[in-house]
Scaffold this motif. Structure first.
Motif, PDB file in Angstrom:
ATOM      1  N   GLY A 353       0.769  -1.661  -0.394  1.00  0.00           N
ATOM      2  CA  GLY A 353       0.318   0.279  -0.151  1.00  0.00           C
ATOM      3  C   GLY A 353       1.024   1.165  -0.019  1.00  0.00           C
ATOM      4  N   ARG A 354       0.087   2.038   0.511  1.00  0.00           N
ATOM      5  CA  ARG A 354       0.447   3.424   0.275  1.00  0.00           C
ATOM      6  C   ARG A 354       2.142   3.914   1.818  1.00  0.00           C
ATOM      7  NH1 ARG A 354      -0.519   7.079   4.100  1.00  0.00           N
ATOM      8  NH2 ARG A 354      -2.308   6.210   6.166  1.00  0.00           N
ATOM      9  N   GLY A 355       2.191   2.808   2.011  1.00  0.00           N
ATOM     10  CA  GLY A 355       3.116   3.515   2.800  1.00  0.00           C
ATOM     11  C   GLY A 355       2.708   4.220   4.238  1.00  0.00           C
ATOM     12  N   ARG A 363       2.381   7.686  15.241  1.00  0.00           N
ATOM     13  CA  ARG A 363       0.958   8.122  15.623  1.00  0.00           C
ATOM     14  C   ARG A 363       0.163   7.094  15.805  1.00  0.00           C
ATOM     15  NH1 ARG A 363      -1.317  13.365  14.008  1.00  0.00           N
ATOM     16  NH2 ARG A 363      -2.804  12.983  15.857  1.00  0.00           N
ATOM     17  N   LEU A 364       0.506   5.788  15.210  1.00  0.00           N
ATOM     18  CA  LEU A 364      -0.389   4.175  14.960  1.00  0.00           C
ATOM     19  C   LEU A 364      -1.034   4.277  16.643  1.00  0.00           C
ATOM     20  CD1 LEU A 364       1.176   2.029  12.375  1.00  0.00           C
ATOM     21  CD2 LEU A 364      -1.292   3.222  12.413  1.00  0.00           C
ATOM     22  N   GLY A 365      -1.757   3.567  16.772  1.00  0.00           N
ATOM     23  CA  GLY A 365      -2.457   3.250  18.004  1.00  0.00           C
ATOM     24  C   GLY A 365      -2.527   4.517  19.633  1.00  0.00           C
ATOM     25  N   PHE A 368      -8.556   7.386  17.989  1.00  0.00           N
ATOM     26  CA  PHE A 368      -9.276   8.321  17.297  1.00  0.00           C
ATOM     27  C   PHE A 368      -7.962   8.655  15.762  1.00  0.00           C
ATOM     28  CE2 PHE A 368     -11.045   8.690  21.747  1.00  0.00           C
ATOM     29  CZ  PHE A 368     -12.686   7.807  20.776  1.00  0.00           C
ATOM     30  N   TYR A 369      -6.743   8.186  16.096  1.00  0.00           N
ATOM     31  CA  TYR A 369      -5.583   8.264  15.095  1.00  0.00           C
ATOM     32  C   TYR A 369      -6.623   8.035  13.237  1.00  0.00           C
ATOM     33  CZ  TYR A 369      -1.984   8.307  11.386  1.00  0.00           C
ATOM     34  OH  TYR A 369      -1.830   8.884  10.076  1.00  0.00           O
ATOM     35  N   THR A 370      -6.883   8.571  12.752  1.00  0.00           N
ATOM     36  CA  THR A 370      -7.290   8.456  11.704  1.00  0.00           C
ATOM     37  C   THR A 370      -6.664   8.945  10.266  1.00  0.00           C
ATOM     38  OG1 THR A 370      -8.942   7.472  10.022  1.00  0.00           O
ATOM     39  CG2 THR A 370      -9.716   9.183  11.124  1.00  0.00           C
ATOM     40  N   THR A 371      -6.696   8.343   8.884  1.00  0.00           N
ATOM     41  CA  THR A 371      -6.332   9.451   7.792  1.00  0.00           C
ATOM     42  C   THR A 371      -7.434   9.250   7.584  1.00  0.00           C
ATOM     43  OG1 THR A 371      -4.873   8.013   6.423  1.00  0.00           O
ATOM     44  CG2 THR A 371      -3.871   9.575   8.187  1.00  0.00           C
ATOM     45  N   GLY A 377     -10.434   5.089  13.509  1.00  0.00           N
ATOM     46  CA  GLY A 377      -8.987   5.491  14.538  1.00  0.00           C
ATOM     47  C   GLY A 377      -9.321   4.663  15.661  1.00  0.00           C
ATOM     48  N   MET A 378      -9.782   3.331  15.304  1.00  0.00           N
ATOM     49  CA  MET A 378      -9.817   2.733  16.816  1.00  0.00           C
ATOM     50  C   MET A 378      -8.748   1.020  16.694  1.00  0.00           C
ATOM     51  SD  MET A 378     -11.293   3.778  19.305  1.00  0.00           S
ATOM     52  CE  MET A 378     -12.914   2.983  20.442  1.00  0.00           C
ATOM     53  N   GLY A 379      -9.495   0.902  15.098  1.00  0.00           N
ATOM     54  CA  GLY A 379      -8.771  -0.438  14.751  1.00  0.00           C
ATOM     55  C   GLY A 379      -7.177  -0.956  15.406  1.00  0.00           C
ATOM     56  N   THR A 380      -6.331  -0.396  14.807  1.00  0.00           N
ATOM     57  CA  THR A 380      -4.336  -0.401  15.492  1.00  0.00           C
ATOM     58  C   THR A 380      -4.722  -0.193  16.747  1.00  0.00           C
ATOM     59  OG1 THR A 380      -4.369   1.724  14.940  1.00  0.00           O
ATOM     60  CG2 THR A 380      -3.370  -0.225  13.207  1.00  0.00           C
ATOM     61  N   GLY A 403       4.985   0.423   1.160  1.00  0.00           N
ATOM     62  CA  GLY A 403       4.306  -0.780   1.641  1.00  0.00           C
ATOM     63  C   GLY A 403       4.783  -1.287   2.942  1.00  0.00           C
ATOM     64  N   THR A 404       4.213  -2.237   3.260  1.00  0.00           N
ATOM     65  CA  THR A 404       3.979  -1.833   5.036  1.00  0.00           C
ATOM     66  C   THR A 404       4.641  -3.192   5.420  1.00  0.00           C
ATOM     67  OG1 THR A 404       2.468   0.344   5.493  1.00  0.00           O
ATOM     68  CG2 THR A 404       3.036  -0.873   6.975  1.00  0.00           C
ATOM     69  N   ALA A 405       4.384  -2.950   6.797  1.00  0.00           N
ATOM     70  CA  ALA A 405       4.421  -5.258   6.728  1.00  0.00           C
ATOM     71  C   ALA A 405       4.836  -4.610   8.587  1.00  0.00           C
ATOM     72  CB  ALA A 405       6.553  -4.838   7.038  1.00  0.00           C
TER      73      ALA A 405
HETATM   74  P1  ADP Z   1      -9.001   3.922  10.931  1.00  0.00           P
HETATM   75  O1  ADP Z   1      -8.023   2.251  10.225  1.00  0.00           O
HETATM   76  O2  ADP Z   1      -9.983   3.608  11.355  1.00  0.00           O
HETATM   77  O3  ADP Z   1      -8.490   4.744   9.696  1.00  0.00           O
HETATM   78  P2  ADP Z   1      -6.860   2.552  12.096  1.00  0.00           P
HETATM   79  O4  ADP Z   1      -6.461   2.471  13.734  1.00  0.00           O
HETATM   80  O5  ADP Z   1      -7.040   1.043  11.416  1.00  0.00           O
HETATM   81  O6  ADP Z   1      -8.111   3.752  11.975  1.00  0.00           O
HETATM   82  O7  ADP Z   1      -5.804   3.397  11.602  1.00  0.00           O
HETATM   83  C1  ADP Z   1      -5.272   4.417  11.739  1.00  0.00           C
HETATM   84  C2  ADP Z   1      -4.746   5.379  10.872  1.00  0.00           C
HETATM   85  O8  ADP Z   1      -3.429   4.006  10.867  1.00  0.00           O
HETATM   86  C3  ADP Z   1      -5.255   4.530   9.245  1.00  0.00           C
HETATM   87  O9  ADP Z   1      -6.263   5.949   8.787  1.00  0.00           O
HETATM   88  C4  ADP Z   1      -4.119   4.878   8.486  1.00  0.00           C
HETATM   89  O10 ADP Z   1      -3.584   6.209   7.806  1.00  0.00           O
HETATM   90  C5  ADP Z   1      -2.527   4.204   8.752  1.00  0.00           C
HETATM   91  N1  ADP Z   1      -2.639   3.024   8.445  1.00  0.00           N
HETATM   92  C6  ADP Z   1      -2.953   1.662   9.292  1.00  0.00           C
HETATM   93  N2  ADP Z   1      -2.070   0.939   8.935  1.00  0.00           N
HETATM   94  C7  ADP Z   1      -1.767   0.921   7.387  1.00  0.00           C
HETATM   95  C8  ADP Z   1      -1.534   0.434   6.874  1.00  0.00           C
HETATM   96  N3  ADP Z   1      -0.728  -1.263   6.456  1.00  0.00           N
HETATM   97  N4  ADP Z   1      -1.040   1.815   5.281  1.00  0.00           N
HETATM   98  C9  ADP Z   1      -0.440   2.522   5.970  1.00  0.00           C
HETATM   99  N5  ADP Z   1      -1.218   3.174   6.058  1.00  0.00           N
HETATM  100  C10 ADP Z   1      -2.036   2.508   7.657  1.00  0.00           C
END
Ligand code: ADP
Ligand code: MG
Length: 417
Positions: A353-355, A363-365, A368-371, A377-380, A403-405
């Motif tokens: 993906g876009r990385g 900021r992950l985790g 409410f951080y989401t793009t 912004g709850m998933g991670t 991409g991202t790992a």
């Molecule tokens: P959401 O998916 O609802 O935005 P998450 O907590 O799952 O919330 O993710 C937060 C943010 O982290 C995403 O909005 C995205 O910007 C970034 N992100 C998470 N996983 C990836 C990934 N595999 N590749 C690129 N960006 C990611």
């Protein structure tokens, strides 16, 4: 003759930039391009070392420029290493175009090639292996330079000079790598601690928010029920009330889910097979992936048993797969792999993906951080929480545009160790 103070002075020239960087600048927010800053400091150390060399005895010039040059590769990366090599050679040319210059040119070019060859191994290695690699590369560079001096400049070099040259370089590289690794570890422990604290806070926050929302929701639900039993309602009103009821039900369910997760004192003592959970989860997201042009390749070929809760772990993979799919524009791939790593299993989920930038990874985790427009912004955040509960760890490596790992390390069950 070759006195010790001389060495201490050269050592100081090399150590000051390292200290300045790792004690004050490393992982701080003022610089975006950390490695560039480190590379520049190394270049400065190279110029300083070369500007103030030591004349051990008439004709025997000595300095430790090799050390910052190596560090630029190791801790600044390939580009900064090449820049340091260029600075070193150009500055040497500036000092004078003599035999010495050609010796420097050849030995540092060959040396760079050797480092580039070992660079990835260095990056993946732990402290002991890192010291071994840096010692070997220092030795190689010393041998190249000394051979050059012996054959092209002076045949009757003092053996003492050779010994002093080699020994001082070896002592310095071991010392410097050891210091850097210790300082880095200290900084990383601090970050890990902050992360744990963050996870704990999130847990408490989620629980209290969910709890607060649940009460008014129950009240509203009660009134909806009363209204539903009213007579003389129009059909439209009836269907609206029915819809309200089912939506309220859904909201309540979401809150209950989050509440149980926030507590997450669900029993973690069933032995579960990671491969099976991943397979099931991948099947669930398959249609969503196909719709977005993403293929999911699962390369896990043997079972890995961990202690945990199947539905929690499924959530984690679901979130990571979804994020991967959503990060891919057009066609792409998500590759899943698992390897045994001592007492742990490392599960890697790579997407094309876009990385993310360093800043985004940090900021992950955070809640409410989401793009994303539709993101929560709850998933991670949940992933970190769940994996933390299982005494595991999540590591993220990401390159913008490539991409991202995500690597999840979980402790294996006794029966598999
Ligand atoms: P959401 O998916 O609802 O935005 P998450 O907590 O799952 O919330 O993710 C937060 C943010 O982290 C995403 O909005 C995205 O910007 C970034 N992100 C998470 N996983 C990836 C990934 N595999 N590749 C690129 N960006 C990611
Ligand atoms: Mg998500």
């Amino acid at each position: 003759m070759f006195s010790f103070d001389n060495y201490l002075f050269s050592l100081l020239v090399v150590l000051v930039p390292v200290f300045v960087y790792f004690a004050y600048l490393y992982k701080r927010d003022f610089f975006k391009e950390q490695s560039v800053v480190f590379g520049l400091l190394c270049c400065l150390a190279i110029i300083m070392s070369m500007s103030y060399p030591l004349e051990l005895e008439t004709g025997y010039i000595f300095d430790l420029r090799t050390i910052p040059w190596l560090l630029a590769f190791f801790y600044g990366g390939l580009k900064m290493g090449m820049a340091a090599t260029a600075v070193l050679i150009i500055y040497r040319l500036f000092i004078g175009l003599d035999e010495g210059f050609f010796i420097v040119l050849v030995s540092y070019m060959l040396g760079s090639a050797a480092i580039i060859f070992f660079l990835n191994r260095f990056k993946e290695a732990m402290l002991k292996e890192r010291i071994k690699i840096s010692v070997c590369l220092t030795l190689l560079n010393n041998v190249l330079i000394l051979t050059g001096i012996y054959f092209f400049m002076e045949r009757d070099v003092l053996p003492g000079f050779f010994a002093y040259f080699m020994l001082s370089h070896l002592v310095t590289i071991i010392l410097v790598v050891f210091i850097i690794e210790t300082l880095k570890e200290k900084e990383q422990n601090k970050i890990a601690l902050q992360q744990t604290e963050r996870v704990r806070l999130i847990g408490e926050m989620a629980a209290s928010v969910a709890h607060e929302i649940r009460n008014p929701l129950t009240v509203v639900k009660g009134f909806v029920h009363i209204l539903k039993n009213e007579e003389n309602l129009t059909d439209k009103q009836k269907s609206s009330l029915k819809l309200m009821d089912s939506e309220l039900e859904r909201a309540e369910k979401i809150i209950t889910d989050y509440l149980s997760l926030a507590k997450s004192e669900k029993k973690n003592d069933t032995e579960i097979d990671v491969r099976e959970i991943i397979k099931n989860t991948a099947d669930v997201v398959e249609p969503y992936a196909l719709m977005n042009g993403t293929t999911i390749t699962n390369c896990i070929d043997s079972p890995y048993y961990v202690r945990g809760n199947a539905s929690d772990l499924g959530q984690v993979f679901l979130n990571l797969f979804k994020n991967g799919i959503e990060a891919i524009d057009g066609k792409g791939e998500i590759a899943i792999n698992a390897v045994k790593n001592g007492d742990l299993v490392d599960i890697t989920i790579c997407d094309t993906g876009r990385g993310m930038s360093e800043e985004e990874i940090k900021r992950l985790g955070t809640p409410f951080y989401t793009t994303k427009d539709q993101g929560t912004g709850m998933g991670t955040m949940l992933c970190y929480k769940i994996i933390d509960n299982l005494n595991g760890q999540i590591k993220v490596k990401s390159t913008r545009g490539e991409g991202t790992a995500f690597t999840i390390s979980l402790p294996l069950c006794k029966k598999q160790k």
